[in-house]
Every structure is written in C-alpha cells, then in structure tokens.
Design a protein around this motif. Structure first.
Motif, mmCIF file in Angstrom:
data_model
loop_
_atom_site.group_PDB
_atom_site.id
_atom_site.type_symbol
_atom_site.label_atom_id
_atom_site.label_comp_id
_atom_site.label_asym_id
_atom_site.label_seq_id
_atom_site.Cartn_x
_atom_site.Cartn_y
_atom_site.Cartn_z
ATOM 1 N N THR A 166 132.814 108.478 67.679
ATOM 2 C CA THR A 166 133.112 107.660 68.708
ATOM 3 C C THR A 166 133.018 106.063 68.538
ATOM 4 O O THR A 166 131.884 105.758 68.093
ATOM 5 C CB THR A 166 132.565 108.134 70.047
ATOM 6 O OG1 THR A 166 132.562 109.484 70.126
ATOM 7 C CG2 THR A 166 133.291 107.535 71.144
ATOM 8 N N TYR B 163 131.423 114.817 73.520
ATOM 9 C CA TYR B 163 130.429 116.186 73.237
ATOM 10 C C TYR B 163 130.606 117.020 74.442
ATOM 11 O O TYR B 163 130.347 118.192 73.775
ATOM 12 C CB TYR B 163 129.041 115.376 73.099
ATOM 13 C CG TYR B 163 128.620 114.753 71.620
ATOM 14 C CD1 TYR B 163 129.245 113.684 71.294
ATOM 15 C CD2 TYR B 163 127.573 115.190 70.812
ATOM 16 C CE1 TYR B 163 128.938 112.875 70.098
ATOM 17 C CE2 TYR B 163 127.256 114.802 69.605
ATOM 18 C CZ TYR B 163 128.195 113.621 69.238
ATOM 19 O OH TYR B 163 127.653 113.156 67.938
ATOM 20 N N GLY C 17 122.850 105.246 64.634
ATOM 21 C CA GLY C 17 123.909 105.370 64.308
ATOM 22 C C GLY C 17 124.577 104.518 62.850
ATOM 23 O O GLY C 17 125.705 104.318 62.807
ATOM 24 N N LYS C 18 123.600 104.351 62.151
ATOM 25 C CA LYS C 18 123.780 103.664 61.051
ATOM 26 C C LYS C 18 124.541 104.371 59.870
ATOM 27 O O LYS C 18 125.490 104.244 59.358
ATOM 28 C CB LYS C 18 122.539 103.137 60.249
ATOM 29 C CG LYS C 18 121.809 102.231 61.112
ATOM 30 C CD LYS C 18 120.487 101.598 60.471
ATOM 31 C CE LYS C 18 119.703 102.748 60.285
ATOM 32 N NZ LYS C 18 118.925 103.378 61.261
ATOM 33 N N THR C 19 123.906 105.582 59.457
ATOM 34 C CA THR C 19 124.599 106.438 58.509
ATOM 35 C C THR C 19 125.962 107.030 59.115
ATOM 36 O O THR C 19 126.902 106.987 58.247
ATOM 37 C CB THR C 19 123.824 107.920 58.408
ATOM 38 O OG1 THR C 19 122.707 107.368 58.060
ATOM 39 C CG2 THR C 19 124.409 108.831 57.693
ATOM 40 N N ALA C 20 126.240 107.179 60.357
ATOM 41 C CA ALA C 20 127.769 107.493 60.960
ATOM 42 C C ALA C 20 128.473 106.294 60.600
ATOM 43 O O ALA C 20 129.659 106.594 60.170
ATOM 44 C CB ALA C 20 127.626 107.721 62.608
ATOM 45 N N LYS D 237 118.184 106.649 63.991
ATOM 46 C CA LYS D 237 119.034 107.243 64.826
ATOM 47 C C LYS D 237 119.892 106.432 65.852
ATOM 48 O O LYS D 237 120.283 106.763 66.851
ATOM 49 C CB LYS D 237 118.268 108.190 65.911
ATOM 50 C CG LYS D 237 117.626 109.164 65.039
ATOM 51 C CD LYS D 237 118.390 110.363 64.389
ATOM 52 C CE LYS D 237 117.641 111.397 63.862
ATOM 53 N NZ LYS D 237 118.536 112.360 63.165
#
Ligand SMILES: Nc1ncnc2c1ncn2[C@@H]1O[C@H](COP(=O)(O)OP(=O)(O)O)[C@@H](O)[C@H]1O
Ligand SMILES: [Mg+2]
Length: 585
Positions: free
Chosen positions: A16, A253, A49-52, A47
């Motif tokens: 999102t 979610y 949201g970097k990897t996302a 956590k």
C-alpha cells in the motif's frame, strides 16, 4: 502486473501507498539510463518498510523491461563464511540477470541457486555466453580459496557485465551494514571480514550500475559509510507512512485477514501506530487469542499482548534488536540511561544532566562512549549537538523497552503500561469525537472505506434502498456481487499517476461495475471541474480494465453545486449525498 520476485509482504495486493518514495525511486532508476543517478542509501529503523519498497521496485523494473536490469540481494543477519556468501551473492545476481534477459521468471526460484555449473549451463542455454568468463573466474577463486579475489570478482560482476554489454543495472543491496558484521574469512567464523563494504569505494561511483542500499542499523551504517565510503552515497530517510496511506493499509489488512474494525478503532490504531506499517500490520495480525478490534477494550488488550507478551510480534521483534544492540554496550547503566531518557519525552538531556541525575560513577569520557554506542544502535537519538541526547520518539517501542527493563531496574509494575495505553486511547477518543462533531454525525470521517464496505457486504442485498438514495443510475441498474471492491491506483509504472476511491468489479458481465469517487468534506460542495476530472479518470480506468458495463458514482457528503449536478445528470454519473450510504447498519 507480473510479480516476478516473490515479495515477503505476501499477497502483492497488500502493498500500500509509499507513493512519494515509489515515484522518486522509479524516476531514479529510469535516470540510470542517462547516467544521472547517484548511489543512494535508504535509511530507516527496522520494519519501516524498506524491503517492501525494494522488492516492489525490483518487480516493477523487471516488468517494465525498459533498459534497466534489476538486481536485489538481502544480506542476512546470519554469520556466513565469505566463500559461501560470495557464491550466494553471485548466483542470485546471475539468475536474476538470466531471468531478466530471457524473460523467464522461473530462474528466480530459490532452488536454482545451487551450483555455478548449472548457472553456466543456463547462461549458455539462453544464449548469454558472455557470462561464462566471469563464472569461470569465480569457479577458479572458489576452488583455490582466493577469497579476496573472489569478493572482487563477484562484487564487480554487475558493473563489469553492464559495461561489456552496454547495459544498465540497478544494484539493490538490502541491510548493507551486515556485509561488514556477519561475514567471516574462515569457516569457523572466528575472523570477521570487516572490510567487505570498503570494496565498493570505486564501484559505488558507477553510473551504469549504481547502488541502492538500505540499512536498519542507521547510526551504525552511517558511521561505517562515512569512514569507509565517504561521499559515495546520498542519504534518503524513510519515514513512517502519511495518515491516508496508513489508513488505506489498515482497511486493506482488515479486509484481507478478515479482522473487522470500527471507524473509531481504526482511528485509534492509526494514531497509536503513528504511520508505522509494522505496528499496524502487527496489531491487525496479532496472534492474541481474544483479539477483538471492534471495541476499545479489545484493542487495548491486543496492544498489551503485542507489547508485553513474549509471543507478541512487536515485542519479540524489538527485543531481538535491543538484545543485539545491548550486547555491544551491555551493562545496567546503559539501560538506566535509556529508561531515564524515556522520562523526558519532550526534551533533550545534556551529558552533564544524565551524569548528575543518575549519579553515574563514570567519567564524562566513558559516558560519551556509551551514549555514542547507544546512538549508533538507534536505541537513543542524538540531540541538537553532540552534547545532547533524547529518547527515540516511538510510543510503542518505549513501552516494550520499559516493560522489560523498568521492572528489573526501578521495580515498576508492568500493569501500568496497560493503563497508559488506556489513557492514550481516552485522549484519542476525545479527539475522534471532536472530529465526528464536525461532521454532525456518528460516522463519516473515513467515508470512502465505509462505502467500500457497503458495496462489499450490503448494497447487493439491499438493492432497493441503495438505488433509492442514489440519483441518475441507469434504468436497468442493480447493485450486485462484486469480485473486487477497493480503491484503484494507476500503477506507478505509468507516467500519469492517479487514483479513484472506488473500483468495484461486477462478477457477472451483464451487471454494472462501479468506478467512484468519495468526498467527505465538511463544507465545499462537489464542483463541476471536479466532476469533469472524475469523468476523465472514469474513462481511463474503464479502458485500462477493459470493462464494458460500468457506471460512474460520486458520493459527496455535503452535496453538489448546481453546475456539477447538471453535468452529472447529463453524463449519467450517479450521485449521492445521502447519509444512509455511510450510516447504514
Ligand atoms: N507499503 C506497505 N504496504 C503494506 N504493508 C507494508 C508496507 N511496508 C511495510 N509493510 C508491513 O510492515 C512489515 C515490515 O516491513 P519491511 O519492508 O520488512 O521493513 P524493513 O525492511 O524496513 O525492516 C512488512 O512485513 C509488512 O507487513
Ligand atoms: Mg528489510
């Protein structure tokens, strides 16, 4: 869109927002073709949201297939022998490259990464013979354990190949700080490699294969970059999500995991999470047995569980982090300092204040070292000057930390933390009620999500009511069953970026799909210009989604201007300002 690389977020639809970041980095990637993009470090606590973001950038770049080849590699927080690491790094790159060039996504499967021999065969099968030279070099250095040569070859491989082929590659390396911390020169893991990152000194300047690295240990990574790779990276800080994106994520979610929320609890969750996608998703997905997010009591209990119980995802994630960080500065004083700073949420403390107030028996120099280490580990923040310090501004982290250590050190009753949540919620509830007051109604602050719920669960069953409160619907219109009801965002790979609030696709072709816009403004009526803009977006979505029968729908809480009303009537755009759309129970 094709999702070549499986994203850790799970179902790709869950991703999102991050509109600003996605637009910025997609342009940055596109600019590589003009050699304009400088290596960049994306920094944020774990956590955030970097990897996302990186994984989504990989997929979009892969799918776009427009002259930039994506490479994504995450350095794990596990100790590894440099030989194994180099091989894994290299095979990941090779297979992603082969997948991109051959357009065969099955090369991205994890089980493909076993041997260089197979990779060489795959390269030959796909007519990519130019890869065999570098594969043989790697085989040679591995066989003779020439680890420095090995790291040089694999590290430079993306750049070397891009150069020889006249290509462009974006190298995304996730959790870059672990390169120096987790890799060992010997198989017994006794001799840390320490300086692998420094190898990027020259290639980080490359304009044909620039780096986009990320780091969770922000303080630590920055000090390593400054000393080993000075001026090679531009820093971008990733913040939490803005409220509208956090809200959309929460409702998404809630729908996807079938965890109902009310408008009030939705408000409380996004406020207490302060836009952190991790807190929001952890609350919604909490494993708490009696989870009930439709009441404030249920929400308080869930948050208590997440913060204070070892099974809580939030607590276990933070404790893992805090334990590693403290193993570097471990002692009781460090914890006391952090706890003390949490007492002064709104201000910074000087080193002298800390020393005096806590009556610490150490020299100023020793304290300085300790504070520096805590800053590097992101457990506390640097203040305005090197003499000032403050706690991290994160309400939930504060409670996890205190839940674990305050009892040990200050004999404090953990139940107080639950009471603190209850108090924060009371305050937020009052805020929420004031907002409602503005709307002169019980609901409507998040009108667009309420309407999406109505379409999903109720409109078809109560067709007569909903058609009666909506003007200008076609004569043969009925609300029906929809296979998808959500907002619609034109994918960021299109240069024109727009979104509509409602896109409900009818299950059966003979029914009408709905493309709509929702405005919950207090006073300003929906204008003709807005209706014209909407009409354009409507046409675009319809065309892009290839929908024959669709009706445009505008819900505006405080009505329409006469012009707009006239225009909608003429164009057959359905209109409503009826409270029952958002107050139906
Ligand atoms: N854009 C997003 N949309 C939806 N969920 C997200 C988004 N970004 C992060 N999340 C949620 O937050 C969690 C942590 O994000 P992640 O990308 O792993 O953070 P980081 O790499 O910074 O540690 C994810 O597992 C996911 O549940
Ligand atoms: Mg990550």
């Amino acid at each position: 869109m094709e999702y070549a690389l499986e994203e850790r977020i799970g179902n790709p639809d869950l991703f999102t927002g991050r509109n600003e970041e996605m637009t910025y980095f997609l342009k940055w990637i596109n600019d590589i073709k003009e050699r304009k993009s400088q290596s960049t470090a994306l920094l944020a606590r774990r956590k955030t949201g970097k990897t996302a973001i990186l994984e989504r950038l990989f997929n979009i770049t892969f799918f776009k297939n427009d002259g930039v080849i994506p490479f994504y590699y995450e350095i794990k927080e596990n100790e590894m022998w440099v030989g194994d690491f180099c091989q894994d790094f290299f095979l990941t790159f090779l297979y992603q490259y082969i997948a991109f060039k051959s357009r065969k996504t099955n090369y991205l499967d994890r089980d493909k990464r076993n041997s260089l021999k197979e990779a060489k065969q795959a390269a030959i099968n796909e007519g990519l013979d130019h890869l065999t030279g570098v594969i043989e070099n790697v085989e040679y250095s591995l066989r003779y354990k020439r680890v420095d040569m090995l790291w040089n070859t694999v590290r430079e491989a993306p750049k070397t190949i891009a150069k020889s082929q006249g290509e462009f590659i974006v190298q995304m390396i996730d959790e870059f700080q672990f390169l120096n911390a987790m890799i060992f020169r010997d198989k017994d893991m006794k001799i840390p490699a320490k300086d692998l990152a420094g190898g990027y000194l020259s290639s980080a300047e490359s304009k044909i294969a620039p780096l986009l690295i990320s780091g969770s240990w922000v303080g630590w990574l920055m000090s390593e970059l400054n000393s080993m790779l000075p001026n090679r990276f531009k820093y971008e800080y990733l913040e939490n999500m803005p409220q509208d994106e956090a809200l959309e994520m929460l409702y998404k979610y809630s729908r996807f995991f079938e965890v109902p929320v009310t408008e009030e609890t939705a408000y409380l969750i996004i406020k207490i999470s302060e836009g952190s996608p991790f807190y929001t998703s952890s609350i919604l997905r909490s494993r708490y047995k009696h989870k009930d997010l439709t009441s404030v009591k249920g929400l308080t209990d869930t948050l208590d569980f997440e913060t204070l119980d070892n099974r809580g995802n939030i607590k276990s994630t933070w404790m893992e982090y805090v334990n590693t960080a403290f193993s570097k500065v471990n002692d009781r004083n460090a914890k006391r300092i952090v706890l003390h700073l949490f007492k002064y949420k709104d201000r910074e403390l000087t080193r002298k204040e800390i020393l005096d107030q806590l009556k610490l028996e150490m020299t100023d120099e020793e304290l300085e070292k300790k504070l520096e280490a805590l800053v590097k580990g992101d457990i506390i923040n640097q203040g305005q000057t090197h003499f000032d310090f403050r706690c991290v501004r994160d309400n939930i982290f504060d409670k996890v930390f205190r839940g674990v250590y305050q009892k040990e050190i200050e004999h404090f009753d953990v139940k107080d933390i639950g009471r603190e949540y209850a108090k924060s919620f009371e305050k937020l509830k009052r805020q929420y009620r004031r907002l409602q007051g503005k709307y002169h109604s019980q609901k409507g602050y998040f009108a667009e999500y309420l309407i999406l719920d109505q379409l999903t669960y109720r409109a078809g069953k109560n067709n007569a009511l909903f058609t009666a409160v909506t003007r200008y619907l076609p004569g043969d219109f009925n609300f029906c069953e929809y296979s998808r009801v959500w907002r619609y965002d034109s994918s960021p790979e299109y240069s024109r970026n727009f979104s509509v609030d409602i896109f409900a696709r009818a299950v059966r072709a003979e029914d009408y799909s709905i493309i709509g816009e929702v405005k919950s403004r207090e006073v300003k009526k929906f204008s003709k210009e807005e209706a014209v803009t909407f009409e354009r977006k409507f046409a675009e979505v319809r065309k892009h989604e290839n929908i024959e029968r669709a009706v445009g729908f505008i819900y505006s809480r405080c009505g329409f201007t006469a012009d707009a009303e006239e225009y909608c009537k003429e164009k057959g755009i359905a209109c409503s300002d009826d409270e029952r759309w958002i107050n139906f129970c």
